[in-house]
Design a protein around this motif. Structure first.
Motif, PDB file in Angstrom:
ATOM      1  N   PRO A   1      35.027 -19.136   5.342  1.00 25.19           N
ATOM      2  CA  PRO A   1      35.187 -17.723   5.660  1.00 25.19           C
ATOM      3  C   PRO A   1      35.166 -16.869   4.252  1.00 25.19           C
ATOM      4  O   PRO A   1      34.477 -15.753   4.332  1.00 25.19           O
ATOM      5  N   PHE A   2      35.279 -17.436   3.242  1.00 29.38           N
ATOM      6  CA  PHE A   2      35.047 -16.932   2.103  1.00 29.38           C
ATOM      7  C   PHE A   2      33.481 -16.699   1.569  1.00 29.38           C
ATOM      8  O   PHE A   2      33.117 -15.842   1.002  1.00 29.38           O
ATOM      9  N   ILE A   3      32.705 -17.726   1.852  1.00 21.59           N
ATOM     10  CA  ILE A   3      31.424 -17.644   1.315  1.00 21.59           C
ATOM     11  C   ILE A   3      30.259 -17.229   2.364  1.00 21.59           C
ATOM     12  O   ILE A   3      29.625 -16.565   1.953  1.00 21.59           O
ATOM     13  N   PHE A   4      30.641 -17.682   3.558  1.00 23.69           N
ATOM     14  CA  PHE A   4      29.647 -17.512   4.481  1.00 23.69           C
ATOM     15  C   PHE A   4      29.958 -16.212   5.522  1.00 23.69           C
ATOM     16  O   PHE A   4      31.266 -15.815   5.565  1.00 23.69           O
ATOM     17  N   LEU A   5      28.816 -15.606   6.105  1.00 26.42           N
ATOM     18  CA  LEU A   5      29.262 -14.251   6.796  1.00 26.42           C
ATOM     19  C   LEU A   5      29.579 -15.026   8.289  1.00 26.42           C
ATOM     20  O   LEU A   5      29.070 -16.089   8.730  1.00 26.42           O
TER      21      LEU A   5
ATOM     22  N   ARG B   1      31.581  -8.136  13.674  1.00 25.88           N
ATOM     23  CA  ARG B   1      32.598  -7.694  12.711  1.00 25.88           C
ATOM     24  C   ARG B   1      33.890  -8.245  13.228  1.00 25.88           C
ATOM     25  O   ARG B   1      34.250  -8.458  14.392  1.00 25.88           O
ATOM     26  N   GLY B   2      34.882  -8.693  12.223  1.00 27.84           N
ATOM     27  CA  GLY B   2      36.210  -9.003  12.502  1.00 27.84           C
ATOM     28  C   GLY B   2      37.122  -9.070  11.539  1.00 27.84           C
ATOM     29  O   GLY B   2      36.562  -8.863  10.233  1.00 27.84           O
ATOM     30  N   ILE B   3      38.391  -9.801  11.747  1.00 32.66           N
ATOM     31  CA  ILE B   3      39.307  -9.622  10.645  1.00 32.66           C
ATOM     32  C   ILE B   3      38.982 -10.749   9.393  1.00 32.66           C
ATOM     33  O   ILE B   3      39.333 -10.641   8.460  1.00 32.66           O
ATOM     34  N   LEU B   4      38.036 -11.852   9.771  1.00 37.78           N
ATOM     35  CA  LEU B   4      37.627 -12.745   8.871  1.00 37.78           C
ATOM     36  C   LEU B   4      36.729 -12.280   7.745  1.00 37.78           C
ATOM     37  O   LEU B   4      36.590 -12.685   6.642  1.00 37.78           O
TER      38      LEU B   4
ATOM     39  N   ALA C   1      35.624 -12.783   3.115  1.00 40.13           N
ATOM     40  CA  ALA C   1      34.248 -12.390   2.428  1.00 40.13           C
ATOM     41  C   ALA C   1      34.341 -11.225   1.398  1.00 40.13           C
ATOM     42  O   ALA C   1      33.504 -11.407   0.221  1.00 40.13           O
ATOM     43  N   VAL C   2      34.844 -10.185   1.633  1.00 38.48           N
ATOM     44  CA  VAL C   2      35.022  -9.026   0.959  1.00 38.48           C
ATOM     45  C   VAL C   2      35.810  -9.739  -0.439  1.00 38.48           C
ATOM     46  O   VAL C   2      35.600  -9.328  -1.672  1.00 38.48           O
TER      47      VAL C   2
ATOM     48  N   MET D   1      27.256  -3.804   3.624  1.00 35.10           N
ATOM     49  CA  MET D   1      28.480  -3.157   3.781  1.00 35.10           C
ATOM     50  C   MET D   1      29.510  -3.749   2.983  1.00 35.10           C
ATOM     51  O   MET D   1      30.602  -3.194   2.712  1.00 35.10           O
ATOM     52  N   LEU D   2      29.615  -5.056   3.326  1.00 29.42           N
ATOM     53  CA  LEU D   2      30.835  -5.947   2.934  1.00 29.42           C
ATOM     54  C   LEU D   2      30.806  -5.871   1.235  1.00 29.42           C
ATOM     55  O   LEU D   2      31.766  -5.617   0.732  1.00 29.42           O
TER      56      LEU D   2
END
Length: 378
Positions: free
Chosen positions: A49-53, A80-83, A87-88, A174-175
């Motif tokens: 979740p940190f690295i990939f969309l 889009r979602g909470i995960l 990534a942000v 956007m992210l």
């Protein structure tokens, strides 16, 4: 023998000074730990979740691969979602590292040569960082406008709403926008911002973060890309001119500020016009009115008026200092004209004094003055 060099004192570990000096290395280590989590199957679920969309949308029309062990193709569209928060956060870490590299190897070296005061040095560093960001974001935004054909067909901004699905590049844009303005809060600490500058900067960062995040959550990302591109073009010109001013490139800064005085209100006008087209006419005439969280539809009159009012208030808030600056500048120009006119009126009255002075000067030129001030003829 020369005097022995004194060893540089290093700040104690985990002190404020240590964190400020080495924050780029610390954040880079955190990012490396997240990336290394992909190696193990036990931690890969936490690192992805940190690295990939996330929230990839698969095309149901595509045929399933014959080989079940074949790698899953990279999805072209995403929801889009909470995960997306993870990534942000990861992108904010990487932006902070890049920010530190630009500051240390670019901005600091240039500012040392200019010998600026603390106040000017703070503004110079801020403009350098924002210039890099504005130029990169404006260029990427123009690319997306051409790719999505928003320039040739403005109606695409509101047609087929809700736009709950976006391409990977639109989502990444956007992210990264949210990540940049999020990382600017800790940068106030890392860059040792002055206390009197912090409230204005926090207000500036918060407005950007609220508008970008709101557009992303409400599926208004198309109009957000257009508005952000126009805004960054005007802001980039301003910060470029301010850098030239601090570098004492007066001709470049004067021409640049003249361009900015035209570009800034034009950008605000285009943003207001597009916002009215989007929220008043385009979405106002759409059939799918109401709020539906399942489909991501937020096309209600109440939300549209909140968005439109917020954009109008923001443009007015940005225009007010600009108008005050122009009024102050026009008053200063009038005062300069009055002073020059007054000096022109005073000069004819002092003609007799000038005649006497010229006679004395002629005497001095023709002879040699003594200590008493008298002139001796040769």
């Amino acid at each position: 023998m020369g005097m022995p060099r004194k060893k540089q004192k290093h700040p104690p570990v985990m002190s404020h000074e240590f964190v400020i000096q080495n924050h780029a290395d610390i954040l880079a280590c955190v990012a490396i730990v997240i990336v290394l989590g992909l190696i193990s199957e036990a931690t890969s679920k936490l690192s992805k979740p940190f690295i990939f969309l996330q929230y990839g949308v698969t095309d149901e029309t595509e045929e399933e691969p014959e080989n079940p062990d074949a790698p899953v193709p990279f999805p072209k569209e995403f929801g889009r979602g909470i995960l997306d928060i993870f990534a942000v956060f990861f992108q904010a870490l990487m932006i902070a590292v890049v920010h530190a590299v630009i500051q240390e190897y670019g901005v600091d070296k240039v500012s040392k040569k200019l010998h600026l005061s603390k106040t000017k040095n703070s503004k110079f560093s801020e403009s350098c960082q924002l210039l890099v960001w504005c130029v990169g974001s404006a260029g990427w935004g123009i690319h997306l406008l051409l790719q999505n054909k928003f320039i040739s067909n403005i109606a695409l901004l509101w047609e087929d709403y809700p736009h709950s699905v976006m391409s990977w590049e639109n989502k990444l844009f956007m992210l990264i926008q949210m990540a940049y303005w999020f990382h600017m809060y800790p940068e106030l600490y890392f860059q040792k911002a002055r206390k009197e500058d912090i409230p204005a900067r926090i207000q500036y960062y918060t407005l950007h973060l609220i508008f970008i995040t709101g557009a992303y959550i409400l599926n208004f990302w198309r109009i957000a890309i257009v508005i952000a591109t126009l805004h960054y073009i005007a802001e980039g010109v301003f910060h470029g001119c301010r850098i030239a001013y601090f570098a004492e490139k007066n001709e470049v800064s004067s021409v640049g500020f003249s361009v900015w005085r035209i570009l800034f209100p034009v950008a605000r006008t285009f943003i207001l016009a597009l916002s009215f087209l989007m929220f008043w006419f385009g979405l106002g005439r759409a059939e799918n009115q109401g709020i539906d969280f399942a489909t991501g539809n937020f096309n209600s009159f109440f939300i549209r008026m909140i968005c439109l009012s917020a954009i109008c208030l923001l443009q007015a808030w940005l225009m007010w200092p600009f108008i005050q600056l122009q009024i102050r500048r026009s008053k200063e120009e009038k005062l300069v004209k009055k002073k020059t006119a007054a000096l022109a009126m005073v000069k004819p009255k002092s003609t007799k004094k000038n005649q006497k002075k010229s006679e004395v000067d002629n005497d001095v030129g023709n002879g040699v003055t003594t200590r008493s001030g008298k002139v001796k003829k040769h």
